[in-house]
Design a protein around this motif. Sequence first.
Motif, short mmCIF file in Angstrom:
data_model
loop_
_atom_site.label_atom_id
_atom_site.label_comp_id
_atom_site.label_asym_id
_atom_site.label_seq_id
_atom_site.Cartn_x
_atom_site.Cartn_y
_atom_site.Cartn_z
N MET A 1 7.00 -9.69 -20.48
CA MET A 1 6.66 -8.32 -20.08
C MET A 1 5.81 -8.38 -18.82
N GLU A 2 6.43 -8.40 -17.68
CA GLU A 2 5.69 -8.48 -16.43
C GLU A 2 5.14 -7.11 -16.07
N ALA A 3 3.85 -7.08 -15.71
CA ALA A 3 3.24 -5.81 -15.32
C ALA A 3 3.84 -5.31 -14.02
N ASP A 4 4.09 -4.02 -13.92
CA ASP A 4 4.63 -3.44 -12.69
C ASP A 4 3.63 -2.52 -12.01
N VAL A 5 2.37 -2.54 -12.51
CA VAL A 5 1.30 -1.77 -11.88
C VAL A 5 0.10 -2.69 -11.73
N ALA A 6 -0.88 -2.22 -10.97
CA ALA A 6 -2.06 -3.02 -10.74
C ALA A 6 -2.78 -3.31 -12.07
N VAL A 7 -3.30 -4.52 -12.17
CA VAL A 7 -4.00 -4.95 -13.38
C VAL A 7 -5.50 -4.78 -13.20
N ASP A 8 -6.21 -4.84 -14.29
CA ASP A 8 -7.68 -4.72 -14.23
C ASP A 8 -8.31 -6.02 -13.76
N VAL A 9 -7.77 -7.15 -14.23
CA VAL A 9 -8.31 -8.47 -13.88
C VAL A 9 -7.15 -9.39 -13.55
N LEU A 10 -7.31 -10.19 -12.52
CA LEU A 10 -6.30 -11.18 -12.16
C LEU A 10 -6.98 -12.53 -12.00
N PHE A 11 -6.54 -13.48 -12.80
CA PHE A 11 -7.01 -14.86 -12.67
C PHE A 11 -6.02 -15.62 -11.80
N THR A 12 -6.52 -16.28 -10.77
CA THR A 12 -5.64 -16.98 -9.85
C THR A 12 -6.39 -18.18 -9.26
N GLU A 42 2.17 -17.35 -8.65
CA GLU A 42 1.16 -16.74 -7.79
C GLU A 42 1.77 -15.95 -6.64
N HIS A 43 2.97 -16.34 -6.19
CA HIS A 43 3.55 -15.60 -5.06
C HIS A 43 4.09 -14.23 -5.49
N GLU A 44 4.01 -13.91 -6.79
CA GLU A 44 4.50 -12.61 -7.27
C GLU A 44 3.36 -11.68 -7.67
N THR A 45 2.14 -11.93 -7.19
CA THR A 45 0.99 -11.15 -7.64
C THR A 45 0.64 -9.96 -6.75
N ALA A 46 1.32 -9.80 -5.63
CA ALA A 46 0.91 -8.75 -4.68
C ALA A 46 0.89 -7.37 -5.34
N ASP A 47 1.90 -7.09 -6.16
CA ASP A 47 1.98 -5.76 -6.78
C ASP A 47 0.97 -5.58 -7.92
N LEU A 48 0.35 -6.66 -8.33
CA LEU A 48 -0.60 -6.58 -9.45
C LEU A 48 -2.01 -6.24 -8.99
N ILE A 49 -2.25 -6.35 -7.70
CA ILE A 49 -3.61 -6.17 -7.18
C ILE A 49 -3.76 -4.77 -6.59
N GLY A 50 -4.69 -4.01 -7.18
CA GLY A 50 -4.99 -2.68 -6.67
C GLY A 50 -6.43 -2.61 -6.21
N PRO A 51 -6.87 -1.45 -5.77
CA PRO A 51 -8.23 -1.32 -5.24
C PRO A 51 -9.32 -1.61 -6.26
N ASP A 52 -9.01 -1.46 -7.55
CA ASP A 52 -10.03 -1.68 -8.58
C ASP A 52 -9.83 -2.99 -9.35
N THR A 53 -8.88 -3.80 -8.91
CA THR A 53 -8.61 -5.06 -9.60
C THR A 53 -9.73 -6.06 -9.35
N ARG A 54 -10.25 -6.64 -10.41
CA ARG A 54 -11.21 -7.73 -10.27
C ARG A 54 -10.41 -9.03 -10.18
#
Length: 563
Positions: A1-12, A42-54
């Motif tokens: 289940m890949e997220a299609d909206v920005a996440v709250d936290v992203l570990f990278t 990691e190259h698929e994370t652009a869509d997961l990062i929003g203005p409030d993503t930690r």
Amino acid sequence: MEADVAVDVLFTGGAVFTGTGSPLTAHAVGVSGDRIVAVVPEHETADLIGPDTRVVDLDGALLAPGFQDAHIHPVGGGVELLQCDLSGSADAADAVARVAAYAAANPDEPWILGGGWSMDHFAGGAPLRGLLDAVVPDRPVFLMSRDHHSAWANTAAIRLAGLDATMPDPADGRIEREADGSPAGTFHEGAGDLFAEVRPVGSDDLSYRGLLRAQEQLISLGITGWQDALVAGAAAGITDPLAAYLRAVDEGTLLVHVVGAQWWERSGGLDQVDRMVGLRDEIAARGHQERLSLGTVKMMVDGVAENQTAAMLAPYRDAHGHDTDNSGISFIDPQVLQGAVTQLDAAGMQVHFHALGDRAVREALDAVEAARAENGPSDGRHHLAHLQVVAEADAARFAELDAVANLQALWATHEDQIDILTLPFLQDGAESRQYPFGDLQRGGARLAAGSDWPVSSADPLAAIHIAVTRVAPGIDAEPLGGAHQRLDLATAMAAYTSGSAYVNHRDHDTGHVREGYLANVVVIEPDPFTLADDELHRAAVASTWIAGEPVYVRTENHLRSPA
């Protein structure tokens, strides 16, 4: 289940140990709310990062599931931290000095209580009452050993309990004695219960404070869930912690998830089964099953090897190498054990065995076998803890019976307690059977792991170092039991994460870094998979996350907001 909206936290920026196998590389993990919603390249994370993503830049650290301790006594350990704590003592003199300092700092306490002393600091593993009398002559002192299988008391406590040379040893314990038969100051196993009627019982408030103190320490070690190995009973100097857990659940202060193992009174009968099933159901009806459950029963099959109460197939030897008439104590008659386990299994209860000697291991496995024969397969997930000595013929039975091997890996190394107090009193060849983790793994056993804290450190990474090397840092010795008893790092990590989650019946939402699972994760630096085996002890927890929130952060340096 890949997220299609920005996440709250992203570990990278680091490897991801998912709970089994080799870590993923070049992957990121996204969290929304309390759940993991994406494990992606990691190259698929652009869509997961929003203005409030930690964004958590691991900077080469390892992301792993939160550790789960499958055998621990956190409330008792926390209370001991609040009382006379001897766990850091360097030797006998230091232990006595700590007692003196604590007594001086607490002049109004009627009893000096606590524990944590090490048997290997005292001749024969048995400290004398006179050592305590010299520093606390006017108040009773009662201190549990580090492993909670022995107690150390002064003369004032012994007199209050009415113990003298005429007192026989109880059936489940032994009193160390002076030449005239008087108690010398050390009381093994059930002999410690001879103080029960005079020793103060800890208050519910003290237990609650102990729980919160323990939780704070355990979370700092990356532990996000555990199985408490003594609940709804009192033994080994540990007060029943159930009231503390219920208060913490009600007040919202219990951050981890807990499985409580109800204490089986070894002198009792099968009538305990109905009471335990009733308590399990009563706690479940409170509606916090995901936070606290009581579907497990703890059964003490034997004692410990260092005081020669672990149940062995062959007799212990004396100091001259001669066989004695002592082969340890089976605390529960094997036939009673089989009947009890069969009934508990039929009622949907899990059994958590303390089985340290090879005879105890066999008796526990025989009991599981009897339950399987009577009831057929079940999802009981019965497990045997400690497993210091396992007969070669029994190692393969774990997989055959679907019994889990619950390892306390920190003990699987040469140190004074085993080298001075244990191995010299066992039969020739016994060293090769000490903590045979490798044999269990090769036999197909499912592995879980725990610490038995406060018996020993609760640090999973310290235990994993020894599981992999069989040698404690700083010790110049051969691997205990031989190099073939080592585990590889991925297997040891799995035992402490997905393996313990399985034992705890929490593998449906914890123990793995997996989409849909709770975001109970830990950041470890340096990444242990990049270290040489003998350097694994350098790895430490940088942060612990529960339900997507950081509940412990060693440093804020690795936490940043997106640019």
